[in-house]
Scaffold this active site. Structure first.
Site, PDB file in Angstrom:
ATOM      1  N   HIS A 124     -21.729  -3.284 -14.729  1.00 21.50           N
ATOM      2  CA  HIS A 124     -21.098  -2.042 -15.172  1.00 21.50           C
ATOM      3  C   HIS A 124     -20.876  -2.122 -16.688  1.00 21.50           C
ATOM      4  CE1 HIS A 124     -20.056  -1.622 -10.852  1.00 21.50           C
ATOM      5  NE2 HIS A 124     -19.879  -0.337 -11.111  1.00 21.50           N
ATOM      6  N   TRP A 135     -18.590   4.726 -17.224  1.00 24.11           N
ATOM      7  CA  TRP A 135     -18.532   6.084 -16.683  1.00 24.11           C
ATOM      8  C   TRP A 135     -18.563   7.153 -17.775  1.00 24.11           C
ATOM      9  CZ3 TRP A 135     -16.445   1.809 -14.551  1.00 24.11           C
ATOM     10  CH2 TRP A 135     -16.693   1.576 -13.200  1.00 24.11           C
ATOM     11  N   GLU A 186     -27.308   2.774  -8.912  1.00 24.82           N
ATOM     12  CA  GLU A 186     -27.015   4.178  -8.579  1.00 24.82           C
ATOM     13  C   GLU A 186     -27.564   5.130  -9.635  1.00 24.82           C
ATOM     14  OE1 GLU A 186     -22.771   4.248  -7.927  1.00 24.82           O
ATOM     15  OE2 GLU A 186     -22.880   2.890  -6.217  1.00 24.82           O
ATOM     16  N   TYR A 257     -21.818   5.330   0.851  1.00 25.95           N
ATOM     17  CA  TYR A 257     -20.472   5.098   1.369  1.00 25.95           C
ATOM     18  C   TYR A 257     -20.071   6.212   2.335  1.00 25.95           C
ATOM     19  CZ  TYR A 257     -19.590   1.446  -2.113  1.00 25.95           C
ATOM     20  OH  TYR A 257     -19.635   0.289  -2.861  1.00 25.95           O
ATOM     21  N   GLU A 294     -25.054  -1.426  -1.606  1.00 21.39           N
ATOM     22  CA  GLU A 294     -23.609  -1.204  -1.551  1.00 21.39           C
ATOM     23  C   GLU A 294     -23.333  -0.233  -0.417  1.00 21.39           C
ATOM     24  OE1 GLU A 294     -21.164   0.098  -4.875  1.00 21.39           O
ATOM     25  OE2 GLU A 294     -22.466  -1.008  -6.255  1.00 21.39           O
ATOM     26  N   TRP A 325     -18.223  -3.334  -0.465  1.00 23.61           N
ATOM     27  CA  TRP A 325     -17.509  -3.425  -1.734  1.00 23.61           C
ATOM     28  C   TRP A 325     -16.241  -4.254  -1.585  1.00 23.61           C
ATOM     29  CZ3 TRP A 325     -19.976  -3.535  -5.774  1.00 23.61           C
ATOM     30  CH2 TRP A 325     -19.399  -3.353  -7.046  1.00 23.61           C
TER      31      TRP A 325
END
Length: 375
Positions: A124, A135, A186, A257, A294, A325
């Site tokens: 990340h 983000w 992702e 998810y 994930e 996770w």
């Protein structure tokens, strides 16, 4: 006489069918080559269970030697350990995004590897254009780190830090520990600076191939299996739009998810099953290993989620592993409990034990028996 050519053809076909693909890196270490071969073989038997930050902390505990929420429930560790490099890009970065010290993470990685487990690492990374977090989706970020971009030199310095860390991961005999490396995860979402809303397919492919070349050829990092990871896609063509090439990818995957109640809404099973069918086709066509990199259901409020939702969803797909996770416990900033595998006394504990006992489900002990890093 006509039978001889037919026999030869059948023998060749059988040989091809039984052959395993090699890692995309022609210089991959011996252990990395063995791991990739065994991942292909094991996927024919079942799938491995993974967990993010499993050894570092769990619900109501942190940094206790040998501790693991999964181990407390099953008596065994996960087969795959997930970690993250966020924070390593900065000078003197000591802890990752979840507060795990990088020195301690190295120890945890060595412990999991020594027991026969697999290691996967995501990144990340902060936004190199703005200095904000992953983000921050400021437009132009990806373009800024490509060759000729304003932040290219900065990004190279980040890659130098990543390379040094990956090369510091060694087993007891001094061998480099193989890593399932999952950068830019992702990518077909819209929430990270590297996602599809922030770059064209050509820009993303250029970035992936540059990083791959830099780590392999400049920094001599040859203990990686590269994990290509998406989020949203609706067809094989959609999935392949950002795919950078067979010569720089080893594992194809996506993240998914559950957010709704599976007793009232089966859309998660339908949608994820549909994506897995596409992934099956992609993996077969590209000759790559496939994974659900994930997944999870926060707080697992449905007692039988493991066998009645997860298992049924992936049962017919040759998935190599599923990584759940992290178990962060109560997170102040969220104002709630944040965990994805059961701990002692959690409502889905019994069903998780049931999952553990299935022949096709691999935790660490069964995975270690496969001798994943040996010929």
């Amino acid at each position: 006489m006509k039978l001889v050519p037919l026999i030869i053809i059948l023998m060749v076909q059988q040989t091809i069918a039984g052959a395993q693909e090699l890692p995309s890196d022609p210089k991959a270490t011996t252990e990395t080559q063995h791991l990739y071969r065994h991942m292909q073989l094991l996927a024919k038997k079942g799938f491995m269970i993974g967990h993010q930050d499993d050894l570092a902390y769990g619900v109501n505990w942190k940094y206790q030697d040998g501790m693991s929420d999964i181990k407390e429930v099953t008596g065994d560790y996960p087969a795959v350990y997930g970690w993250d490099l966020s924070g390593l890009e900065h000078p003197n970065g000591a802890n990752n995004i979840d507060g795990v010290p990088f020195d301690k993470m190295r120890e945890f990685i060595q412990q999991g590897y020594a027991r026969g487990g697999l290691i996967t690492i995501s990144w990340h990374a902060d936004n190199p254009l703005t200095g904000k977090n992953a983000w921050d989706t400021t437009l132009g970020t990806v373009a800024s780190i490509l060759p000729g971009g304003s932040k290219h030199d900065l990004y190279i310095s980040w890659l130098d830090n990543v390379a040094a860390y990956l090369l510091s991961l060694k087993g007891k005999h001094g061998e480099l520990i193989p890593v399932l490396f999952r950068p830019y995860h992702e990518l077909t979402g819209n929430w990270f600076w590297w996602c599809k809303n922030n770059c064209t397919p050509e820009q993303f492919k250029t970035l992936w191939r540059f990083v791959n070349h830099y780590l392999r050829e400049v920094k001599n990092v040859h203990n990686l299996l590269y994990v290509f990871n998406e989020a949203d896609f609706r067809s094989k063509a959609d999935f392949m739009r950002y795919y950078p090439g067979n010569d720089v990818v080893d594992i194809v995957s996506f993240d998914a998810y559950q957010y709704n109640d599976p007793t009232k809404d089966n859309s998660f099973v339908k949608q994820t099953g549909f994506k897995l069918s596409i992934l099956d086709s992609v993996a077969a066509e590209t000759h790559k290993v496939e994974a659900l990199a994930e997944s999870g259901y926060e707080q697992i409020p449905y007692a039988n989620w493991w066998t009645e939702t997860l298992l049924k969803m992936i049962d017919d797909h040759p998935v190599s592993y599923v990584l759940f996770w992290r178990n962060a416990g109560f997170v102040q900033s969220m104002g709630k409990m944040h965990y994805y595998v059961p701990y002692k006394g959690q409502v889905s504990e019994a069903d998780f034990k049931k999952l553990y006992g299935l022949d096709k489900v691999f935790f660490e002990k069964k995975t270690a028996k496969e001798r994943m890093y040996e010929k």
